[in-house]
Design a protein around this motif. Structure first.
Motif, PDB file in Angstrom:
ATOM      1  N   LEU A   8       0.795  -1.212  -0.124  1.00 59.74           N
ATOM      2  CA  LEU A   8       0.152  -0.004   0.288  1.00 59.74           C
ATOM      3  C   LEU A   8       0.854   1.421   0.120  1.00 59.74           C
ATOM      4  N   PHE A  11       2.838   1.668  -3.729  1.00 56.69           N
ATOM      5  CA  PHE A  11       2.167   1.190  -4.801  1.00 56.69           C
ATOM      6  C   PHE A  11       2.092   2.470  -5.655  1.00 56.69           C
ATOM      7  N   GLU A  60      -1.961  -7.830   1.295  1.00 61.66           N
ATOM      8  CA  GLU A  60      -2.411  -6.167   1.217  1.00 61.66           C
ATOM      9  C   GLU A  60      -4.023  -6.108   0.644  1.00 61.66           C
ATOM     10  N   LEU A  63      -5.152  -2.743  -0.357  1.00 65.70           N
ATOM     11  CA  LEU A  63      -4.980  -2.341  -1.666  1.00 65.70           C
ATOM     12  C   LEU A  63      -5.725  -3.161  -2.975  1.00 65.70           C
ATOM     13  N   SER A  66      -9.033  -1.847  -2.843  1.00 65.11           N
ATOM     14  CA  SER A  66      -9.341  -0.534  -3.661  1.00 65.11           C
ATOM     15  C   SER A  66      -9.365  -0.747  -5.109  1.00 65.11           C
TER      16      SER A  66
END
Length: 132
Positions: A8, A11, A60, A63, A66
Motif C-alpha cells: 500500500l 504502490f 495487501e 490495496l 481499492s
C-alpha cells in the motif's frame, strides 16, 4: 530486473512513474497464480526497462480492495501513471509479450486525450445530475 513486491505504501509511487509498470495481483493459495508466476518472472528478466510488481492480495487486502480485485491472478498495466489494462486470468508467455508490446505501442498523447474527455463527460453528467 526481477519483479518487486508492492505494498500500500509503495504502490502509488511505483505505478505513478513514467514508463510501463505491470502489476500482478496474486495469492499463495491460488493455483493459476502459481502457474503464472514463472511467466511473469521470466518477462521481468527480459524487459529490464519495465517495472514488474507483485501484490500479495492476502497481505495487501486494502490495496486489493481499492482496485476491486475479485479474481486472481489479475494483471494490470500502467503507462506513465495511467491504467491502460486490467484483466483477471493467467497469461501464457506469448500473450504476455503481446501485452507488453501493446503497452509500448500506445500513443500516450491519444490516451491522455481520451482520459480527459472521459473525465469532462463524467463531470458534466455529475453537474447535470446535481442540478436536477
Amino acid at each position: 530486473m526481477a519483479s518487486k513486491e508492492l505494498t500500500l505504501d509503495s504502490f502509488a509511487t511505483t505505478v505513478g512513474t513514467e514508463g510501463i509498470v505491470l502489476v500482478d495481483f496474486w495469492a499463495d493459495w491460488c493455483g493459476p497464480c502459481k502457474a503464472f508466476a514463472p511467466v511473469f518472472e521470466s518477462a521481468s528478466e527480459t524487459h529490464e526497462d519495465i517495472v514488474f510488481g507483485k501484490v500479495d492480495t492476502e497481505a495487501e487486502q486494502q490495496l486489493a480492495a481499492s482496485f476491486q480485485i475479485t479474481s486472481i491472478p489479475t494483471l494490470m498495466v500502467f503507462r506513465d501513471g495511467i491504467l491502460v489494462y486490467s484483466q483477471p486470468g493467467a497469461l501464457a508467455g506469448p500473450q504476455l509479450e503481446q501485452l507488453v508490446q501493446g503497452a509500448r505501442d500506445l500513443d500516450m498523447d491519444d490516451v491522455r486525450k481520451q482520459v480527459a474527455e472521459q473525465q469532462a463527460a463524467a463531470k458534466q453528467a455529475a453537474n447535470e445530475q446535481s442540478a436536477e
